[in-house]
Design an enzyme around this catalytic site. Structure first.
Site, short mmCIF file in Angstrom:
data_model
loop_
_atom_site.label_atom_id
_atom_site.label_comp_id
_atom_site.label_asym_id
_atom_site.label_seq_id
_atom_site.Cartn_x
_atom_site.Cartn_y
_atom_site.Cartn_z
N CYS A 1 129.32 15.38 -36.92
CA CYS A 1 129.26 14.15 -37.71
C CYS A 1 129.07 14.51 -39.18
O CYS A 1 128.24 15.34 -39.52
CB CYS A 1 128.11 13.26 -37.25
SG CYS A 1 128.35 12.51 -35.63
N CYS B 1 123.92 13.75 -27.64
CA CYS B 1 124.89 13.41 -28.68
C CYS B 1 124.97 11.90 -28.75
O CYS B 1 125.47 11.25 -27.83
CB CYS B 1 126.26 14.00 -28.37
SG CYS B 1 127.56 13.50 -29.54
N TYR C 1 156.39 12.35 -30.60
CA TYR C 1 155.07 12.86 -30.27
C TYR C 1 154.37 11.82 -29.38
O TYR C 1 153.24 11.44 -29.59
CB TYR C 1 154.22 13.14 -31.51
CG TYR C 1 154.90 13.95 -32.60
CD1 TYR C 1 154.87 15.34 -32.56
CD2 TYR C 1 155.58 13.33 -33.65
CE1 TYR C 1 155.49 16.09 -33.57
CE2 TYR C 1 156.20 14.07 -34.65
CZ TYR C 1 156.15 15.45 -34.60
OH TYR C 1 156.78 16.18 -35.59
N CYS D 1 146.41 10.64 -38.06
CA CYS D 1 145.00 10.95 -37.92
C CYS D 1 144.49 11.77 -39.10
O CYS D 1 143.30 12.12 -39.14
CB CYS D 1 144.73 11.69 -36.61
SG CYS D 1 145.61 13.25 -36.43
#
Length: 430
Positions: free
Chosen positions: A85, A177, A293, A387
């Protein structure tokens, strides 16, 4: 200057990569990319890496905190701790502003778009996941936690599971987590030792399945870290528990996919991105589509349902191809091509005419050769799902050099508490 030295700096704007830019001694000084800081803060940064043109460092003392600073909800989110993070020290609104600034900067600097082109672009939050929000270490409910449905844990030399430090192979053992899906947190993986494994992967799906996989010592491939959107590759995965195929639900359609394969990690991401692509492309009856993709064919299914026309999925992963063929078998006119996208285009495994293209490449982007081939095929619209904002910007620059234009950009916070975002750009011929 050597690693471990400390300098006091005033922190500037955020930059792609989960850090802010500062200069030692003020304007004109040596650049240092500082993690664990926020814009406007005065901090002491400890130097962690030295490069020819810049330094990297961690903010280890905060002298003048930003009003956006909060206590990280995870006990392991600190300098030298878990690297998964990047933004737990920022409020939710500040995280969205941070990511919006980074996206706009990348599209301006690398793609050549203007501030006017991007005036309406902002990173939007995803719908909150159903059920009670996960609580942080102080017991407060937080809607930015509990979303990560695919988690990879590394295992250290004495068998303790954890996550990796930032830009390191050093395992940080953890006992929880907090961004992991509640069904993953309920597993006892972090309370056990794993002397025969070097990695664990836990998957919790929107269909209610939970599967745990392991990679034995000596297995190849990545073992953990912060690549939240990429499926692991290489090595042999052994299923420890749960089904060998898991169910993901998008709208009214259920998907059976291998747990180790690629799927969006936020439970709301696949449906949000699919809806955005359809809104942008506005597919019409009979139009021809490519899903490049394509993975298991998420976007192909949505396009084929709208157009009823020929829809082609191009995917190179054997597991993705198998999943696409299985899950799209009920849709007439859908073809799944096993190939790398550049090879499929250059060797005419697929060829125009085509009306609509969905381009959803891995983090490195599609690249100039793929962009040129798509432009040459002459679609009326391209929806680029990205992304990584830098890769998106580079490919947009190539499209623009060929006479295409960016009509719309939307972005979503598919990875809260981290620097990562997901963007969708509508690209049209000029």
């Amino acid at each position: 200057m050597v690693e471990g030295d400390r300098v006091e700096v005033v922190v500037g704007s955020p930059a792609h990569g989960g850090h802010c830019v500062a200069r030692i001694g003020g304007a004109g000084g040596r650049v240092v990319f500082v993690r664990h800081a926020l814009p406007g803060e005065r901090v002491t940064a400890e130097i962690t890496e030295i490069h020819r043109g810049y330094l990297r460092g961690d903010a280890v003392e905060i002298h003048e905190p930003s009003p956006d600073r909060v206590t990280p909800p995870c006990a392991f989110a600190h300098p030298g701790g878990c690297g998964g993070c990047d933004l737990q020290h920022a409020s939710g609104d500040a995280q969205l502003r941070w990511k919006t600034a980074v996206l706009r900067e990348q599209l301006e600097r690398l793609a050549g778009l203007t501030p006017e082109d991007l005036s309406g672009v902002r990173v939007e939050p995803l719908p909150e996941r159903s059920g009670s929000p996960v609580t942080s270490r102080d017991g407060a409910a937080n809607p930015l936690l509990g979303w990560r449905s695919r988690v990879r844990y590394a295992v250290d030399a004495i068998g303790r599971p954890g996550l990796l430090q930032h830009r390191s192979n050093q395992v940080v053992p953890i006992d929880r987590c907090v961004i992991a899906h509640p069904a993953v947190q309920e597993l006892d993986l972090l309370q056990r030792t794993w002397p025969s494994e070097n990695a664990l992967q836990a998957v919790a799906t929107t269909g209610g399945d939970v599967t745990v996989l392991a990679r034995p010592v000596g297995g190849a491939g990545p073992v953990g870290g912060d690549d939240l959107d990429d499926a692991p590759s290489g090595g042999t995965l052994t299923r420890l528990s749960g089904p060998a195929e898991v169910t993901e639900v998008v709208g009214e359609r259920a998907w059976r996919v291998p747990p180790e394969g690629f799927w969006q990690v936020h439970p709301a991401a696949a449906e949000t991105l699919t809806a955005t692509v359809l809104e942008m492309l506005r597919p019409a009856e009979g139009e021809v589509s490519w899903d490049l993709y394509g993975g298991a064919g998420l976007f192909a299914a949505a396009l084929a349902a709208r157009t009823g026309g020929r829809t082609t999925v191009v995917e190179s992963s054997p597991s993705g191809v198998a999943a696409a063929r299985r899950n799209l078998a009920d849709l007439p006119g859908v073809e799944v091509v096993t190939a790398k996208v550049e090879a499929a285009l250059s060797r005419r495994r697929i060829a125009g005419p085509v009306d609509l293209v969905v381009l959803d490449p891995p983090r490195a982007g599609a690249g100039a050769a793929v962009v040129r081939a798509i432009a040459a095929a002459g679609p009326r619209a391209v929806a680029y799902v990205a992304c990584d904002p830098a890769a998106l910007a580079r490919d947009i620059k190539t499209f623009r050099s060929l006479g295409w234009r960016v009509a719309e950009v939307r972005a979503f916070d598919c990875f809260p508490m981290t620097q990562h975002i997901e963007s969708v750009a509508l690209i049209l011929p000029a």
